[in-house]
Enzyme design. Sequence first.
Site, short mmCIF file in Angstrom:
data_model
loop_
_atom_site.label_atom_id
_atom_site.label_comp_id
_atom_site.label_asym_id
_atom_site.label_seq_id
_atom_site.Cartn_x
_atom_site.Cartn_y
_atom_site.Cartn_z
N LYS A 111 -20.12 30.64 48.99
CA LYS A 111 -20.84 30.35 47.75
C LYS A 111 -20.44 31.28 46.61
O LYS A 111 -20.59 30.93 45.45
CB LYS A 111 -22.34 30.38 48.00
CG LYS A 111 -22.76 29.24 48.92
CD LYS A 111 -24.24 29.12 49.09
CE LYS A 111 -24.62 27.85 49.83
NZ LYS A 111 -24.25 27.90 51.26
C1 PLP Z 1 -24.06 26.82 52.09
C2 PLP Z 1 -23.28 27.03 53.35
C3 PLP Z 1 -22.75 25.95 54.08
C4 PLP Z 1 -23.00 24.49 53.70
O1 PLP Z 1 -22.31 24.11 52.54
P1 PLP Z 1 -22.72 22.77 51.74
O2 PLP Z 1 -21.97 22.84 50.47
O3 PLP Z 1 -24.21 22.86 51.56
O4 PLP Z 1 -22.33 21.62 52.60
C5 PLP Z 1 -21.98 26.22 55.20
N1 PLP Z 1 -21.77 27.50 55.62
C6 PLP Z 1 -22.27 28.55 54.95
C7 PLP Z 1 -22.02 29.93 55.46
C8 PLP Z 1 -23.03 28.36 53.79
O5 PLP Z 1 -23.54 29.43 53.13
#
Ligand code: PLP
Length: 469
Positions: A111
């Site tokens: 993120k």
């Molecule tokens: C947010 C997140 C996901 C999921 O990603 P999406 O974009 O919601 O599909 C997977 N792994 C981690 C470590 C995350 O922080």
Amino acid sequence: MKYVSTRGGITPVNFTDAVMMGLATDGGLLLPETIPCFNKNDIERFQDLTYQELAMTIFHPFVGNDIPLNELKNLIKQSYSSFNHPAVAPLVKQEDLYILELFHGQTLAFKDIALQFLGNLFAWILAERQESLNILGATSGDTGSAAIYGVRGKDHINIFIIHPHGKVSHIQERQMTSVLDHNVFNIAVEGIFDDGQRIVKEIFSDLDFKHEFHLGAVNSINWARIMAQIVYYFSAYLQLPDSERKTVDIVVPSGNFGNIFAGYLAKRMGLPIRRLVLASNENNILNRFISTGVYQGSEVVPTWSPSMDIQVASNFERYWYYLHHGDPEAAMKSFAQLRETGAISISREQLLQVQKDFATGFATNDETLTTIADFYQQTGYILDPHTAVGVKVAQQLRLEEGINKSTSICLATAHPAKFPDAVHQAIGIYPPVPESLRDIDQRECRYEILPADTATVKDYIRSKLQTPS
Ligand SMILES: *Cc1c(COP(=O)(O)O)cnc(C)c1O
């Protein structure tokens, strides 16, 4: 470039307006009016670009003339200078799989790639407009900390992040609450994650309060987050040796459908990959949709990969809109039906299209841990539990097809040190702690403990934002 809503209820807006709008004012999600396209020659010419230059090339058609090019270039440079690897998202090979490491940002999860950029972008737009923004969000862990690191110390922005007191992981709590910048406010509510979410919803629905205090959100529906994530799909492909580029699958551990939707756009922009593979944990609503054509939620069960413990995928409406050839009526009808009956489905032809766009699989809780263990034994590489879900699904598909028929890239969405308990449970040791977490227990922390009550949280926000006159 102009942006439209999946529900068709807004006059098309420019890029910066789309970013500031977040959710479209008609309740839909924003999408570019057209999808820019690169041909094979273009993509070959991207070969020698740095990650930052590649980002510039991909963002340019989406941003248009809204931001002067040299300013956009600076925003990108600023955003990725906080990463601790020169490639930003390096591709490493382990046995017969490629792993795209998306966790070299400050909070050690993918993120950061989008939220570092979004933070700088907000700051730039607000300075330009002489406006201010107060971000309010609820988090169960990852998004809150990445958002806080994205805007800490920036002018014109404050951020209020609500987490359930004592119910996020130790590392996540310390990552968030040890950010002491003047514009960061951590609120620990005495309740569970859903309480935080409810409070945020209730505050946003008080439009007078929302406008008086310039409140905005940073959830995964902001267009700029999707746009920023498109870049690493191109980067992953360009890091493959030539001999491995014939039949490429990219496997994405998925929750809110944000990450994989960026991959879907990359493919539509011309990235020559064979298929995107959606990997779910036991909360497999998306996996079931791709297999059966029925989209129907159920109870969320807690797993070892908590950032994927989601039953209503907030970005799914974007794909649904494209699946219905950009018909907002269809999207609106479907999502009204989903709210009413809890399920929507598609025709046989549409299901064929979905299965052309995506392959899918899921991993159970036990399989997640055994995958971490087996992979560690075979390679010495420690997977985080989210990445392990993707690796498990990649291995399943490779086995079905016959090994070495294709190249698989697994997106690694978090650093294993962020989930030490799962790793310890799987292999009996704790993952090595990276530099950025070493002093985490010694850092000073600051947060406000409040009851899970909307009026109290509102009073708190008001007290922090009202400058004494
Ligand atoms: C947010 C997140 C996901 C999921 O990603 P999406 O974009 O919601 O599909 C997977 N792994 C981690 C470590 C995350 O922080």
